[in-house]
Design a protein around this motif. Structure first.
Motif, PDB file in Angstrom:
ATOM      1  N   GLY A   1      -5.596 -26.290 -16.836  1.00  0.00           N
ATOM      2  CA  GLY A   1      -6.366 -26.199 -15.601  1.00  0.00           C
ATOM      3  C   GLY A   1      -5.669 -25.532 -14.437  1.00  0.00           C
ATOM      4  N   GLN A   2      -4.363 -25.315 -14.523  1.00  0.00           N
ATOM      5  CA  GLN A   2      -3.601 -24.728 -13.431  1.00  0.00           C
ATOM      6  C   GLN A   2      -3.312 -23.244 -13.698  1.00  0.00           C
ATOM      7  N   ILE A   3      -3.466 -22.403 -12.688  1.00  0.00           N
ATOM      8  CA  ILE A   3      -3.145 -20.989 -12.848  1.00  0.00           C
ATOM      9  C   ILE A   3      -1.642 -20.832 -13.065  1.00  0.00           C
ATOM     10  N   VAL A   4      -1.294 -20.081 -14.118  1.00  0.00           N
ATOM     11  CA  VAL A   4       0.132 -19.922 -14.441  1.00  0.00           C
ATOM     12  C   VAL A   4       0.550 -18.465 -14.634  1.00  0.00           C
ATOM     13  N   ALA A   5      -0.412 -17.531 -14.710  1.00  0.00           N
ATOM     14  CA  ALA A   5      -0.060 -16.131 -14.942  1.00  0.00           C
ATOM     15  C   ALA A   5      -1.188 -15.238 -14.450  1.00  0.00           C
ATOM     16  N   PHE A   6      -0.829 -13.986 -14.108  1.00  0.00           N
ATOM     17  CA  PHE A   6      -1.834 -13.021 -13.668  1.00  0.00           C
ATOM     18  C   PHE A   6      -1.384 -11.617 -14.027  1.00  0.00           C
ATOM     19  N   ALA A   7      -2.326 -10.693 -14.044  1.00  0.00           N
ATOM     20  CA  ALA A   7      -2.052  -9.269 -14.204  1.00  0.00           C
ATOM     21  C   ALA A   7      -3.160  -8.501 -13.506  1.00  0.00           C
ATOM     22  N   ALA A   8      -2.803  -7.408 -12.840  1.00  0.00           N
ATOM     23  CA  ALA A   8      -3.772  -6.643 -12.059  1.00  0.00           C
ATOM     24  C   ALA A   8      -3.607  -5.153 -12.323  1.00  0.00           C
ATOM     25  N   TRP A   9      -4.667  -4.415 -12.039  1.00  0.00           N
ATOM     26  CA  TRP A   9      -4.582  -2.956 -12.082  1.00  0.00           C
ATOM     27  C   TRP A   9      -5.481  -2.372 -10.989  1.00  0.00           C
ATOM     28  N   GLY A  10      -5.106  -1.183 -10.496  1.00  0.00           N
ATOM     29  CA  GLY A  10      -5.916  -0.496  -9.512  1.00  0.00           C
ATOM     30  C   GLY A  10      -5.613  -0.835  -8.076  1.00  0.00           C
ATOM     31  N   ALA A  11      -4.636  -1.712  -7.812  1.00  0.00           N
ATOM     32  CA  ALA A  11      -4.237  -1.961  -6.424  1.00  0.00           C
ATOM     33  C   ALA A  11      -3.673  -0.674  -5.839  1.00  0.00           C
ATOM     34  N   ARG A  12      -2.823  -0.016  -6.580  1.00  0.00           N
ATOM     35  CA  ARG A  12      -2.463   1.369  -6.314  1.00  0.00           C
ATOM     36  C   ARG A  12      -3.403   2.146  -7.244  1.00  0.00           C
ATOM     37  N   PRO A  13      -4.280   2.995  -6.707  1.00  0.00           N
ATOM     38  CA  PRO A  13      -5.330   3.603  -7.520  1.00  0.00           C
ATOM     39  C   PRO A  13      -4.845   4.122  -8.869  1.00  0.00           C
TER      40      PRO A  13
ATOM     41  N   ALA B   1       0.858  -1.189   0.000  1.00  0.00           N
ATOM     42  CA  ALA B   1       0.000   0.000   0.000  1.00  0.00           C
ATOM     43  C   ALA B   1       0.888   1.231   0.000  1.00  0.00           C
ATOM     44  N   TYR B   2       0.994   1.895  -1.139  1.00  0.00           N
ATOM     45  CA  TYR B   2       1.885   3.042  -1.258  1.00  0.00           C
ATOM     46  C   TYR B   2       1.291   4.055  -2.228  1.00  0.00           C
ATOM     47  N   ALA B   3       1.791   5.277  -2.161  1.00  0.00           N
ATOM     48  CA  ALA B   3       1.339   6.321  -3.075  1.00  0.00           C
ATOM     49  C   ALA B   3       2.234   6.394  -4.307  1.00  0.00           C
ATOM     50  N   TRP B   4       3.545   6.415  -4.079  1.00  0.00           N
ATOM     51  CA  TRP B   4       4.528   6.490  -5.166  1.00  0.00           C
ATOM     52  C   TRP B   4       5.769   5.705  -4.760  1.00  0.00           C
ATOM     53  N   PRO B   5       6.641   5.355  -5.711  1.00  0.00           N
ATOM     54  CA  PRO B   5       7.912   4.724  -5.332  1.00  0.00           C
ATOM     55  C   PRO B   5       8.805   5.639  -4.500  1.00  0.00           C
TER      56      PRO B   5
ATOM     57  N   SER C   1      -5.400  -9.308  -4.550  1.00  0.00           N
ATOM     58  CA  SER C   1      -6.698  -9.515  -3.895  1.00  0.00           C
ATOM     59  C   SER C   1      -7.492  -8.227  -3.757  1.00  0.00           C
ATOM     60  N   THR C   2      -6.822  -7.072  -3.767  1.00  0.00           N
ATOM     61  CA  THR C   2      -7.517  -5.798  -3.582  1.00  0.00           C
ATOM     62  C   THR C   2      -7.597  -4.978  -4.867  1.00  0.00           C
ATOM     63  N   ALA C   3      -7.051  -5.466  -5.959  1.00  0.00           N
ATOM     64  CA  ALA C   3      -7.017  -4.720  -7.215  1.00  0.00           C
ATOM     65  C   ALA C   3      -8.421  -4.475  -7.763  1.00  0.00           C
ATOM     66  N   THR C   4      -8.562  -3.400  -8.514  1.00  0.00           N
ATOM     67  CA  THR C   4      -9.824  -3.124  -9.191  1.00  0.00           C
ATOM     68  C   THR C   4     -10.104  -4.175 -10.247  1.00  0.00           C
ATOM     69  N   GLY C   5      -9.080  -4.500 -11.041  1.00  0.00           N
ATOM     70  CA  GLY C   5      -9.214  -5.512 -12.081  1.00  0.00           C
ATOM     71  C   GLY C   5      -8.128  -6.562 -11.959  1.00  0.00           C
ATOM     72  N   LEU C   6      -8.503  -7.831 -12.135  1.00  0.00           N
ATOM     73  CA  LEU C   6      -7.552  -8.932 -12.002  1.00  0.00           C
ATOM     74  C   LEU C   6      -7.856  -9.962 -13.079  1.00  0.00           C
ATOM     75  N   HIS C   7      -6.869 -10.248 -13.907  1.00  0.00           N
ATOM     76  CA  HIS C   7      -7.008 -11.226 -14.984  1.00  0.00           C
ATOM     77  C   HIS C   7      -5.945 -12.304 -14.806  1.00  0.00           C
ATOM     78  N   TYR C   8      -6.263 -13.512 -15.248  1.00  0.00           N
ATOM     79  CA  TYR C   8      -5.307 -14.605 -15.085  1.00  0.00           C
ATOM     80  C   TYR C   8      -5.483 -15.650 -16.173  1.00  0.00           C
ATOM     81  N   ALA C   9      -4.489 -16.517 -16.280  1.00  0.00           N
ATOM     82  CA  ALA C   9      -4.494 -17.582 -17.284  1.00  0.00           C
ATOM     83  C   ALA C   9      -4.269 -18.925 -16.616  1.00  0.00           C
ATOM     84  N   ARG C  10      -4.926 -19.925 -17.145  1.00  0.00           N
ATOM     85  CA  ARG C  10      -4.704 -21.310 -16.729  1.00  0.00           C
ATOM     86  C   ARG C  10      -4.072 -22.076 -17.885  1.00  0.00           C
ATOM     87  N   LEU C  11      -3.187 -23.003 -17.547  1.00  0.00           N
ATOM     88  CA  LEU C  11      -2.600 -23.925 -18.510  1.00  0.00           C
ATOM     89  C   LEU C  11      -2.929 -25.332 -18.039  1.00  0.00           C
TER      90      LEU C  11
END
Length: 277
Positions: free
Chosen positions: A197-209, A107-111, A185-195
């Motif tokens: 049947g198993q989760i192998v990749a993810f990408a999120a946005w909005g965890a930092r607004p 949880a941060y505002a900027w680096p 878990s807190t991101a606005t949007g969360l997408h993922y891929a299964r290979l």
């Protein structure tokens, strides 16, 4: 320490003070006021200004100045220095031996301090902080490329909902760390891929607004192009949410984002630290 009822007023102070981030300033205050439950943090206010500070979970001897804002009508009166000293005293009382103007993931505002906020950098340096690192964001144009490349057989792509978000977060924690898992878990949007049947990749946005990240692909699926596909899905969602461009925060792989979506390195941050002993 301020109360929840004061947060909207602090958000408006931040909106007035943070001229480069005015639109998202209230959301930043709200995000910093709702960190992981294990985090020790505080928010201290004076007339026309406030500061938010926290301790790092990984090393509680390290304290962070997460956000310091003074309304323009109250600037030039020593409010910033007063707030900084108050935050340092709180950090020292909590056991910190070092204070940093640097992001405290997850949880941060900027680096760090955006180099264009010159007054903030001057405050840090005049207070005895040393610059020890540089970080940067990349900016991706929106909307992203419309065509989505095909994925190999056995791969399925998904947008996480309430039912599968915990499963994705567990995958992220196992493959990377609990900080990224909290962001997922807190991101606005969360997408993922299964290979198969198993989760192998993810990408999120909005965890930092407003920003993109984090994202990752497990070793078993690298080279399949899943990162680029999930990145574009997140950017498309950000565009649909009304954003005209996407900030990719605290970037490591410049080449990947540049080639995948034409992102450019743009926003630069200085990280500062000072011993509190």
């Amino acid at each position: 320490m301020i109360t929840a009822a004061q947060l909207p007023a602090l958000g408006e102070i931040a909106r007035a003070a943070l001229t480069l981030d005015a639109d998202e300033a209230p959301a930043l205050v709200a995000r910093l006021a709702a960190p992981p439950q294990t985090r020790r943090w505080t928010a201290l206010a004076t007339e026309g200004g406030f500061v938010m500070a926290s301790l790092a979970e990984r090393d509680p001897t390290v304290g962070h100045i997460d956000l310091l804002a003074v309304h323009p009508a109250h600037q030039g009166k020593g409010r910033g220095r007063e707030l900084l000293r108050a935050a340092e005293e709180w950090l020292r009382a909590e056991g910190a031996t070092q204070a940093r103007f640097a992001g405290n993931p997850p949880a941060y505002a900027w680096p760090g301090i955006d180099v264009r906020y010159t007054a903030a950098a001057c405050l840090a340096e005049s207070a005895g902080y040393e610059r020890y690192h540089v970080a940067w964001n990349m900016t991706a144009p929106l909307p992203p490329p419309a065509e989505e490349p095909p994925v190999r057989q056995g791969v399925t792509l998904h947008k996480a909902g309430d039912q599968d978000r915990r499963e994705v977060a567990a995958f992220v924690e196992k493959e990377w760390n609990e900080r990224w898992a909290w962001e997922a878990s807190t991101a606005t949007g969360l997408h993922y891929a299964r290979l198969d049947g198993q989760i192998v990749a993810f990408a999120a946005w909005g965890a930092r607004p407003g920003w993109f990240g984090p994202m990752g692909t497990s070793p078993a699926a690298r080279g399949l192009g899943l990162g680029g596909v999930l990145l574009r899905r997140c950017l498309a969602e950000q565009h649909a949410a009304g954003l005209s461009e996407a900030q990719i925060g605290w970037v490591g792989p410049l080449r990947f984002y540049s080639r995948a979506v034409g992102a450019r390195a743009e926003r630069v941050f200085w990280l500062y630290r000072r011993d509190l002993r």
